[in-house]
Design a protein around this motif. Structure first.
Motif, PDB file in Angstrom:
ATOM      1  N   PRO A   1       0.790  -1.241   0.000  1.00  0.00           N
ATOM      2  CA  PRO A   1       0.000   0.000   0.000  1.00  0.00           C
ATOM      3  C   PRO A   1       0.821   1.291   0.000  1.00  0.00           C
ATOM      4  CG  PRO A   1      -0.847  -1.531   1.636  1.00  0.00           C
ATOM      5  CD  PRO A   1       0.408  -2.134   1.084  1.00  0.00           C
TER       6      PRO A   1
ATOM      7  N   THR B   1       1.968   3.095  -3.835  1.00  0.00           N
ATOM      8  CA  THR B   1       0.825   3.250  -4.732  1.00  0.00           C
ATOM      9  C   THR B   1       0.536   4.731  -4.987  1.00  0.00           C
ATOM     10  OG1 THR B   1      -0.784   3.307  -2.928  1.00  0.00           O
ATOM     11  CG2 THR B   1      -0.210   1.123  -3.816  1.00  0.00           C
ATOM     12  N   LEU B   2      -0.237   4.972  -6.024  1.00  0.00           N
ATOM     13  CA  LEU B   2      -0.678   6.341  -6.301  1.00  0.00           C
ATOM     14  C   LEU B   2      -1.596   6.840  -5.191  1.00  0.00           C
ATOM     15  CD1 LEU B   2      -1.368   6.051 -10.143  1.00  0.00           C
ATOM     16  CD2 LEU B   2       0.640   7.034  -9.000  1.00  0.00           C
ATOM     17  N   ALA B   3      -2.366   5.922  -4.596  1.00  0.00           N
ATOM     18  CA  ALA B   3      -3.253   6.304  -3.489  1.00  0.00           C
ATOM     19  C   ALA B   3      -2.441   6.809  -2.302  1.00  0.00           C
ATOM     20  CB  ALA B   3      -4.125   5.116  -3.077  1.00  0.00           C
ATOM     21  N   PHE B   4      -1.310   6.182  -2.019  1.00  0.00           N
ATOM     22  CA  PHE B   4      -0.456   6.618  -0.914  1.00  0.00           C
ATOM     23  C   PHE B   4       0.136   7.997  -1.214  1.00  0.00           C
ATOM     24  CE2 PHE B   4       3.636   6.604   1.484  1.00  0.00           C
ATOM     25  CZ  PHE B   4       3.105   6.523   2.764  1.00  0.00           C
TER      26      PHE B   4
ATOM     27  N   ALA C   1      -1.230  10.325  -3.009  1.00  0.00           N
ATOM     28  CA  ALA C   1      -2.320  11.293  -2.811  1.00  0.00           C
ATOM     29  C   ALA C   1      -2.611  11.491  -1.331  1.00  0.00           C
ATOM     30  CB  ALA C   1      -3.574  10.815  -3.537  1.00  0.00           C
ATOM     31  N   LEU C   2      -2.590  10.411  -0.554  1.00  0.00           N
ATOM     32  CA  LEU C   2      -2.836  10.496   0.889  1.00  0.00           C
ATOM     33  C   LEU C   2      -1.759  11.350   1.569  1.00  0.00           C
ATOM     34  CD1 LEU C   2      -4.389   9.534   3.458  1.00  0.00           C
ATOM     35  CD2 LEU C   2      -2.750   7.639   3.537  1.00  0.00           C
TER      36      LEU C   2
ATOM     37  N   LEU D   1      -1.922   0.973  -8.888  1.00  0.00           N
ATOM     38  CA  LEU D   1      -3.357   1.234  -8.795  1.00  0.00           C
ATOM     39  C   LEU D   1      -4.044   0.523  -7.626  1.00  0.00           C
ATOM     40  CD1 LEU D   1      -4.187   1.146 -12.604  1.00  0.00           C
ATOM     41  CD2 LEU D   1      -3.687   3.118 -11.152  1.00  0.00           C
ATOM     42  N   TRP D   2      -3.268  -0.073  -6.715  1.00  0.00           N
ATOM     43  CA  TRP D   2      -3.869  -0.679  -5.527  1.00  0.00           C
ATOM     44  C   TRP D   2      -4.647   0.403  -4.786  1.00  0.00           C
ATOM     45  CZ3 TRP D   2      -3.896   0.355  -0.411  1.00  0.00           C
ATOM     46  CH2 TRP D   2      -4.380  -0.642   0.436  1.00  0.00           C
TER      47      TRP D   2
END
Length: 173
Positions: free
Chosen positions: A58, A61-64, A66-67, A124-125
């Motif tokens: 996690p 990732t791109l989500a991390f 952004a977070l 992308l996860w």
């Protein structure tokens, strides 16, 4: 990718941004951004110290990204507001936007470094567990890690030189 390789990738990717900041008359912002990138280049590898979190999971990732960027932006906004510094700018943008974007950039640069390795990253996860990889070099290649570091230093120096040359040509002090 080892620390030297991640520093190099971070510097190489940031060089055009830093050069533009220098050319636009914001050398302090350029140096601050580069310092943040190098200081936090290894942030996604915090997963080594988190129980139950797999390496290149996690936090890679791109989500991390952004977070991290969003969290730093929110904290910087709250801190600047509380200190009465809500209108302080770093270069051409406000302090919260600069801080958030540099932290997100640091995570993204780390991901690019890990994309170069055969293990890759699941960008992308949690939407997809598919690992993306360019499979250019093994992560433990000393030659590639130090070669990327040299590339980053060279790119940064070239961008600073070109930025200063543009500043001189445009008549900035």
């Amino acid at each position: 990718m080892f620390r030297a390789g991640h520093y190099g990738v971070s510097l190489a990717l940031y060089a055009p941004v830093g050069g533009l900041l220098v050319a636009d008359g914001h050398p302090t912002a350029a140096v601050a951004g580069g310092a943040i990138l190098c200081w936090f280049a290894m942030l996604p590898d915090v997963d080594h110290r988190l129980p139950g979190v797999s390496h290149r999971g996690p936090t890679h990732t791109l989500a991390f990204a952004a977070l991290v960027g969003g969290t730093v932006w929110a904290a910087a906004s709250a801190g600047a507001s509380a200190a009465g510094l809500g209108s302080v700018a770093v270069g051409p943008v406000g302090f919260p936007a600069f801080a958030g974007s540099m932290f997100a950039f640091a995570v993204l640069a780390h991901l690019v470094g890990d994309l170069l390795t055969p293990m890759g990253v699941a960008l992308l996860w949690p939407l997809s567990g598919h690992r993306y990889s360019l499979s250019v070099t093994p992560a433990d290649s000393t030659a590639w890690n130090y070669g990327l570091f040299a590339l980053g230093v060279f790119a940064s120096a070239a961008a600073a030189y070109l930025g200063l040359a543009a500043t001189s040509a445009s008549g900035f002090p």
